[in-house]
Scaffold this motif. Structure first.
Motif, PDB file in Angstrom:
ATOM      1  N   GLY A  72     -63.151  33.742 -50.578  1.00 36.06           N
ATOM      2  CA  GLY A  72     -63.648  34.830 -51.407  1.00 36.06           C
ATOM      3  C   GLY A  72     -64.735  35.684 -50.777  1.00 36.06           C
ATOM      4  O   GLY A  72     -64.631  36.918 -50.784  1.00 36.06           O
ATOM      5  N   PRO A  73     -65.801  35.087 -50.232  1.00 34.15           N
ATOM      6  CA  PRO A  73     -66.905  35.899 -49.717  1.00 34.15           C
ATOM      7  C   PRO A  73     -66.504  36.896 -48.618  1.00 34.15           C
ATOM      8  O   PRO A  73     -67.100  37.958 -48.504  1.00 34.15           O
ATOM      9  N   SER A  74     -65.486  36.577 -47.837  1.00 29.78           N
ATOM     10  CA  SER A  74     -65.073  37.493 -46.763  1.00 29.78           C
ATOM     11  C   SER A  74     -64.000  38.476 -47.215  1.00 29.78           C
ATOM     12  O   SER A  74     -63.511  39.270 -46.411  1.00 29.78           O
ATOM     13  N   GLY A  75     -63.620  38.421 -48.503  1.00 27.86           N
ATOM     14  CA  GLY A  75     -62.565  39.306 -48.996  1.00 27.86           C
ATOM     15  C   GLY A  75     -61.180  38.860 -48.587  1.00 27.86           C
ATOM     16  O   GLY A  75     -60.231  39.646 -48.620  1.00 27.86           O
ATOM     17  N   SER A  76     -61.035  37.592 -48.221  1.00 22.61           N
ATOM     18  CA  SER A  76     -59.764  37.069 -47.725  1.00 22.61           C
ATOM     19  C   SER A  76     -58.962  36.313 -48.769  1.00 22.61           C
ATOM     20  O   SER A  76     -57.962  35.683 -48.445  1.00 22.61           O
ATOM     21  N   LEU A  77     -59.388  36.371 -50.035  1.00 22.48           N
ATOM     22  CA  LEU A  77     -58.646  35.764 -51.133  1.00 22.48           C
ATOM     23  C   LEU A  77     -58.148  36.901 -52.007  1.00 22.48           C
ATOM     24  O   LEU A  77     -58.933  37.698 -52.507  1.00 22.48           O
ATOM     25  N   GLY A  78     -56.832  36.987 -52.146  1.00 20.95           N
ATOM     26  CA  GLY A  78     -56.237  38.066 -52.928  1.00 20.95           C
ATOM     27  C   GLY A  78     -55.601  37.546 -54.198  1.00 20.95           C
ATOM     28  O   GLY A  78     -54.705  36.712 -54.149  1.00 20.95           O
ATOM     29  N   LEU A  79     -56.062  38.026 -55.349  1.00 20.50           N
ATOM     30  CA  LEU A  79     -55.508  37.655 -56.646  1.00 20.50           C
ATOM     31  C   LEU A  79     -55.123  38.925 -57.387  1.00 20.50           C
ATOM     32  O   LEU A  79     -55.966  39.790 -57.626  1.00 20.50           O
ATOM     33  N   VAL A  80     -53.854  39.027 -57.735  1.00 30.02           N
ATOM     34  CA  VAL A  80     -53.365  40.129 -58.552  1.00 30.02           C
ATOM     35  C   VAL A  80     -52.812  39.544 -59.843  1.00 30.02           C
ATOM     36  O   VAL A  80     -52.041  38.582 -59.814  1.00 30.02           O
ATOM     37  N   LEU A  81     -53.231  40.121 -60.953  1.00 31.43           N
ATOM     38  CA  LEU A  81     -52.772  39.707 -62.277  1.00 31.43           C
ATOM     39  C   LEU A  81     -51.910  40.816 -62.859  1.00 31.43           C
ATOM     40  O   LEU A  81     -52.262  41.997 -62.756  1.00 31.43           O
ATOM     41  N   GLY A  82     -50.795  40.436 -63.462  1.00 28.76           N
ATOM     42  CA  GLY A  82     -49.896  41.413 -64.059  1.00 28.76           C
ATOM     43  C   GLY A  82     -49.730  41.167 -65.544  1.00 28.76           C
ATOM     44  O   GLY A  82     -49.669  40.024 -65.991  1.00 28.76           O
ATOM     45  N   SER A  83     -49.660  42.254 -66.302  1.00 29.04           N
ATOM     46  CA  SER A  83     -49.505  42.165 -67.759  1.00 29.04           C
ATOM     47  C   SER A  83     -48.350  43.036 -68.210  1.00 29.04           C
ATOM     48  O   SER A  83     -48.012  44.031 -67.559  1.00 29.04           O
ATOM     49  N   PHE A  97     -55.446  35.355 -43.060  1.00 27.22           N
ATOM     50  CA  PHE A  97     -56.005  34.844 -41.805  1.00 27.22           C
ATOM     51  C   PHE A  97     -55.804  35.939 -40.782  1.00 27.22           C
ATOM     52  O   PHE A  97     -54.661  36.239 -40.400  1.00 27.22           O
ATOM     53  N   GLY A  98     -56.873  36.563 -40.352  1.00 26.60           N
ATOM     54  CA  GLY A  98     -56.742  37.644 -39.379  1.00 26.60           C
ATOM     55  C   GLY A  98     -55.869  38.760 -39.917  1.00 26.60           C
ATOM     56  O   GLY A  98     -56.122  39.301 -40.986  1.00 26.60           O
ATOM     57  N   ARG A  99     -54.805  39.075 -39.206  1.00 25.89           N
ATOM     58  CA  ARG A  99     -53.938  40.193 -39.584  1.00 25.89           C
ATOM     59  C   ARG A  99     -52.668  39.756 -40.309  1.00 25.89           C
ATOM     60  O   ARG A  99     -51.724  40.515 -40.430  1.00 25.89           O
ATOM     61  N   VAL A 100     -52.653  38.485 -40.789  1.00 26.59           N
ATOM     62  CA  VAL A 100     -51.494  37.978 -41.523  1.00 26.59           C
ATOM     63  C   VAL A 100     -51.953  37.478 -42.890  1.00 26.59           C
ATOM     64  O   VAL A 100     -52.950  36.760 -42.999  1.00 26.59           O
ATOM     65  N   ALA A 101     -51.219  37.882 -43.925  1.00 24.14           N
ATOM     66  CA  ALA A 101     -51.502  37.415 -45.284  1.00 24.14           C
ATOM     67  C   ALA A 101     -50.419  36.431 -45.708  1.00 24.14           C
ATOM     68  O   ALA A 101     -49.260  36.549 -45.292  1.00 24.14           O
ATOM     69  N   TYR A 102     -50.823  35.472 -46.524  1.00 25.11           N
ATOM     70  CA  TYR A 102     -49.926  34.406 -46.967  1.00 25.11           C
ATOM     71  C   TYR A 102     -49.983  34.270 -48.493  1.00 25.11           C
ATOM     72  O   TYR A 102     -50.996  33.818 -49.026  1.00 25.11           O
ATOM     73  N   PRO A 103     -48.926  34.656 -49.203  1.00 25.91           N
ATOM     74  CA  PRO A 103     -48.907  34.388 -50.638  1.00 25.91           C
ATOM     75  C   PRO A 103     -48.762  32.887 -50.857  1.00 25.91           C
ATOM     76  O   PRO A 103     -47.973  32.226 -50.185  1.00 25.91           O
ATOM     77  N   GLU A 131     -54.922  46.789 -47.286  1.00 26.07           N
ATOM     78  CA  GLU A 131     -56.315  47.245 -47.369  1.00 26.07           C
ATOM     79  C   GLU A 131     -57.260  46.371 -46.561  1.00 26.07           C
ATOM     80  O   GLU A 131     -58.254  46.860 -46.030  1.00 26.07           O
ATOM     81  N   VAL A 132     -56.982  45.065 -46.496  1.00 23.65           N
ATOM     82  CA  VAL A 132     -57.875  44.169 -45.759  1.00 23.65           C
ATOM     83  C   VAL A 132     -57.463  44.035 -44.295  1.00 23.65           C
ATOM     84  O   VAL A 132     -57.961  43.168 -43.587  1.00 23.65           O
ATOM     85  N   GLY A 133     -56.558  44.889 -43.837  1.00 27.24           N
ATOM     86  CA  GLY A 133     -56.231  44.961 -42.417  1.00 27.24           C
ATOM     87  C   GLY A 133     -55.061  44.135 -41.945  1.00 27.24           C
ATOM     88  O   GLY A 133     -54.853  43.981 -40.740  1.00 27.24           O
ATOM     89  N   CYS A 134     -54.273  43.596 -42.852  1.00 26.06           N
ATOM     90  CA  CYS A 134     -53.124  42.795 -42.424  1.00 26.06           C
ATOM     91  C   CYS A 134     -52.007  43.697 -41.906  1.00 26.06           C
ATOM     92  O   CYS A 134     -51.808  44.809 -42.392  1.00 26.06           O
ATOM     93  N   GLN A 135     -51.292  43.179 -40.932  1.00 24.51           N
ATOM     94  CA  GLN A 135     -50.129  43.873 -40.396  1.00 24.51           C
ATOM     95  C   GLN A 135     -48.833  43.187 -40.816  1.00 24.51           C
ATOM     96  O   GLN A 135     -47.779  43.798 -40.779  1.00 24.51           O
TER      97      GLN A 135
END
Length: 169
Positions: A72-83, A97-103, A131-135
């Motif tokens: 969380g503190p580095s902005g590396s935790l992504g939570l999206v809520l849908g309604s 992790f770096g330039r790769v995101a993992y759901p 937005e957080v720089g992942c490729q």
């Protein structure tokens, strides 16, 4: 691959997924990105309910609290809520992790039935990853044969990932 413009990213998706993303708001679907611990607790409740409904184990709350503390503190935790119509229906939690995101987890509630909320949640999460720089986003395995067979239990998961523009590696 999440590089390129939004239009290029949408162009890699199946027409059905693009349509869901473009018409979701008209069907009462909203999404929100969150870093709040209260929202992570709500997500956890959804995941526990989803796990019970589909009979799979869910880690205890301290695991998710640790994810929040570490990523969380580095902005590396992504939570999206849908309604849907103001009722929470779907969510997606993942890390970068770096330039790769993992759901990691994507629970739904019965309120998600018949609405394209899952598509919009995934689209919003892909936006966060960009937005957080992942490729790249690594959606992991679908648990099917390679190539998949019509009899594979998780064939729907495989198709969903392909329709989002994933490629098998």
């Amino acid at each position: 691959d999440v590089r390129g413009s939004e239009r290029e990213l949408l162009g890699r998706m199946a027409p059905k997924r693009r349509q869901h993303i473009s018409t979701g708001a008209k069907k009462g679907v909203t999404t929100a990105f969150s870093t709040r611990l209260e929202d992570l607790r709500e997500f956890y409740g959804m995941l526990v309910e989803h796990g019970a409904r589909h009979r799979y184990p869910v880690r205890d709350w301290p695991y998710f609290a640790a994810l929040s503390e570490v990523f969380g503190p580095s902005g590396s935790l992504g939570l999206v809520l849908g309604s849907v119509g103001g009722t929470r229906a779907s969510a997606l939690l993942g890390v970068r992790f770096g330039r790769v995101a993992y759901p990691l987890y994507a629970p739904n509630t019965p309120a998600a039935r018949g609405a394209p909320v899952g598509d919009l949640v995934h689209w919003a999460w892909l936006g966060w990853a960009r937005e957080v720089g992942c490729q790249e986003v690594d959606f992991g395995s679908s648990g099917t044969h390679v190539p998949p067979r019509d009899t594979d239990v998780n064939l729907g998961i495989y198709r969903f990932k392909v329709e989002l523009g994933c490629r098998l590696e």
